[in-house]
Write an enzyme that holds these catalytic residues in place. Structure first.
Site, PDB file in Angstrom:
ATOM      1  N   LEU A 181       0.807  -1.226   0.000  1.00 12.70           N
ATOM      2  CA  LEU A 181       0.000   0.000   0.000  1.00 12.70           C
ATOM      3  C   LEU A 181       0.834   1.266   0.000  1.00 12.70           C
ATOM      4  CD1 LEU A 181      -2.706  -1.148   2.588  1.00 12.70           C
ATOM      5  CD2 LEU A 181      -2.720  -1.403   0.095  1.00 12.70           C
ATOM      6  N   HIS A 182       0.249   2.317  -0.557  1.00 11.42           N
ATOM      7  CA  HIS A 182       0.871   3.643  -0.557  1.00 11.42           C
ATOM      8  C   HIS A 182      -0.226   4.670  -0.318  1.00 11.42           C
ATOM      9  CE1 HIS A 182      -0.817   3.883  -4.561  1.00 11.42           C
ATOM     10  NE2 HIS A 182      -0.129   2.812  -4.930  1.00 11.42           N
ATOM     11  N   GLU A 183       0.164   5.931  -0.332  1.00  8.46           N
ATOM     12  CA  GLU A 183      -0.785   7.013  -0.038  1.00  8.46           C
ATOM     13  C   GLU A 183      -1.999   7.003  -0.968  1.00  8.46           C
ATOM     14  OE1 GLU A 183      -1.827   9.615   1.947  1.00  8.46           O
ATOM     15  OE2 GLU A 183      -0.572   8.503   3.337  1.00  8.46           O
ATOM     16  N   GLY A 184      -1.792   6.573  -2.212  1.00  4.37           N
ATOM     17  CA  GLY A 184      -2.921   6.499  -3.148  1.00  4.37           C
ATOM     18  C   GLY A 184      -3.998   5.567  -2.604  1.00  4.37           C
ATOM     19  N   HIS A 185      -3.590   4.381  -2.157  1.00  2.95           N
ATOM     20  CA  HIS A 185      -4.547   3.438  -1.567  1.00  2.95           C
ATOM     21  C   HIS A 185      -5.207   4.053  -0.328  1.00  2.95           C
ATOM     22  CE1 HIS A 185      -1.640   0.379  -3.419  1.00  2.95           C
ATOM     23  NE2 HIS A 185      -2.784   0.091  -4.002  1.00  2.95           N
ATOM     24  N   GLY A 217      -9.653   3.785  -7.621  1.00  2.00           N
ATOM     25  CA  GLY A 217      -8.841   4.958  -7.945  1.00  2.00           C
ATOM     26  C   GLY A 217      -8.939   5.314  -9.422  1.00  2.00           C
TER      27      GLY A 217
HETATM   28  P1  AMP Z   1      -3.790  -1.795  -6.901  1.00  2.00           P
HETATM   29  O1  AMP Z   1      -3.356  -2.265  -5.570  1.00  2.00           O
HETATM   30  O2  AMP Z   1      -2.698  -1.168  -7.704  1.00  2.00           O
HETATM   31  O3  AMP Z   1      -4.622  -2.791  -7.653  1.00  2.00           O
HETATM   32  O4  AMP Z   1      -4.777  -0.576  -6.621  1.00  2.00           O
HETATM   33  C1  AMP Z   1      -5.899  -0.737  -5.794  1.00  2.00           C
HETATM   34  C2  AMP Z   1      -6.782   0.473  -5.949  1.00  2.00           C
HETATM   35  O5  AMP Z   1      -6.024   1.640  -5.613  1.00  2.00           O
HETATM   36  C3  AMP Z   1      -7.282   0.669  -7.377  1.00  2.00           C
HETATM   37  O6  AMP Z   1      -8.618   1.124  -7.345  1.00  2.00           O
HETATM   38  C4  AMP Z   1      -6.342   1.728  -7.909  1.00  2.00           C
HETATM   39  O7  AMP Z   1      -6.895   2.500  -8.950  1.00  2.00           O
HETATM   40  C5  AMP Z   1      -6.115   2.568  -6.662  1.00  2.00           C
HETATM   41  N1  AMP Z   1      -4.872   3.327  -6.786  1.00  2.00           N
HETATM   42  C6  AMP Z   1      -3.647   2.855  -7.077  1.00  2.00           C
HETATM   43  N2  AMP Z   1      -2.750   3.864  -7.172  1.00  2.00           N
HETATM   44  C7  AMP Z   1      -3.443   5.003  -6.924  1.00  2.00           C
HETATM   45  C8  AMP Z   1      -3.097   6.394  -6.898  1.00  2.00           C
HETATM   46  N3  AMP Z   1      -1.862   6.803  -7.135  1.00  2.00           N
HETATM   47  N4  AMP Z   1      -4.082   7.288  -6.619  1.00  2.00           N
HETATM   48  C9  AMP Z   1      -5.348   6.869  -6.387  1.00  2.00           C
HETATM   49  N5  AMP Z   1      -5.738   5.587  -6.400  1.00  2.00           N
HETATM   50  C10 AMP Z   1      -4.809   4.650  -6.678  1.00  2.00           C
END
Ligand code: AMP
Length: 314
Positions: free
Chosen positions: A59-63, A180
């Site tokens: 996880l990161h800030e986006g999540h 996201g």
């Molecule tokens: P992932 O773990 O990459 O499958 O992402 C899980 C959810 O987090 C998905 O809905 C992504 O679109 C969202 N997500 C990933 N990176 C970001 C970001 N930088 N900003 C906003 N949402 C994000």
């Protein structure tokens, strides 16, 4: 992996009767599908609001921005569930499934800090059983929005995404799921699937979280070693260039012309290779031949072996 605390009677009772305490007291980690379904059933009968954020972890800030959005929607008495599952069916045979970054201990800390109530972290055996009555054989396929862009470059990707998201919706039974805008096409495909299959839930799409230099946050940014990290900003620079071009022009720009310009710019970074850049209507994902303000742009670029995606409204 961590033991499940679901079904632990006294914790469940305490958390159900005193929801605010759960955020500081006990974040539950559920690893079994049955336990998660039981918990979701209890929440439903107690009319608890459930917000859901599906992720691949690392996880990161986006999540975490999605987690905060889910919390805002369901309120302090609602339940926020984050799933952490590296779903094998959305990876192609030559993709990075086995080396996809994982750090469950760190994810747990971040989730606890963000006030997550439950991490649902199932394993492959529970999600895609291979034994018993037979191997796993049911998939969900969206047949329009998933054709272009990511779908064209990664032919089995969206079949894996819609399948796992449908399964997770059935297991967690949220009233709202937050995705996201980083994965713009994915959000559109999931929204269509949710409508087409009559899932009784709302899809919310939260904005892209970026690093200070514009790089969209992604778990895969971890792969960007040395000067690759700097070269990766070319995705953001492409978006800015397209945006400036469109906004400066008094008439629509031919999409082919803009694509050629961006390809050239991306190609000037030694480790960068354009996979695709597309201009399209944000609602239908239909490609446009003339680019104007309000057109959506998406691109995928390899930086070395790392494939990054980004998008924006122009
Ligand atoms: P992932 O773990 O990459 O499958 O992402 C899980 C959810 O987090 C998905 O809905 C992504 O679109 C969202 N997500 C990933 N990176 C970001 C970001 N930088 N900003 C906003 N949402 C994000």
């Amino acid at each position: 992996m961590a033991a499940s605390l679901a079904g632990n009677g006294w914790i469940d009772n305490l958390v159900d009767t005193w929801p605010l305490v759960s955020h500081v007291f006990a974040m539950r980690i559920v690893t079994s599908v049955t336990a998660m379904q039981r918990l979701a059933g209890r929440w439903q009968s107690r009319k608890r609001r459930v917000g859901f954020v599906p992720t691949l972890g690392f996880l990161h800030e986006g999540h975490l921005s999605l987690v905060r959005r889910a919390r805002e929607i369901v309120g302090p008495r609602g339940c926020v569930v984050v799933s952490i599952y590296v779903n094998p069916t959305q990876f192609g045979p030559k993709e990075d499934l086995s080396r996809y970054p994982r750090d469950f201990a760190r994810d747990k800390k971040l989730c606890r800090g963000a006030g997550v109530d439950v991490i649902f972290a199932p394993d492959d055996k529970d999600i895609y059983p291979q034994n018993g009555a037979g191997a796993y054989s049911t998939y969900v396929v969206e047949e329009a929005l998933s054709r272009g862009m990511e779908g064209a470059s990664r032919p089995t990707h969206f079949r894996g995404v819609t399948t796992i998201v449908a399964k997770l919706f059935n297991i967690v039974r949220p009233e709202v799921a937050v995705f996201g805008a980083k994965d713009f096409q994915q959000a559109a495909v999931v929204r269509r699937m949710t409508r087409d299959l009559n899932y009784p839930l709302k899809i919310v799409v939260a904005p892209i979280h970026r690093e200070p230099d514009g790089l969209a946050m992604s778990s895969r940014n971890k792969y960007l070693l040395g000067n690759m990290r700097e070269q990766a900003i070319v995705l953001w620079r492409s978006i800015q260039k397209a945006r400036t071009t469109v906004r400066k022009s008094t008439k629509p720009i031919p999409a082919g012309e803009l694509k050629a310009d961006l390809k050239k710019m991306i190609g000037s970074e030694p480790a960068a290779r354009l996979d695709y850049v597309e201009f399209f209507e944000p609602d239908t994902l239909a490609p446009v031949s003339k680019v104007t303000r309000g057109t959506q742009m998406a691109l995928a670029v390899f930086i070395g072996k790392t494939r990054l995606i980004d998008n924006a409204r122009l």
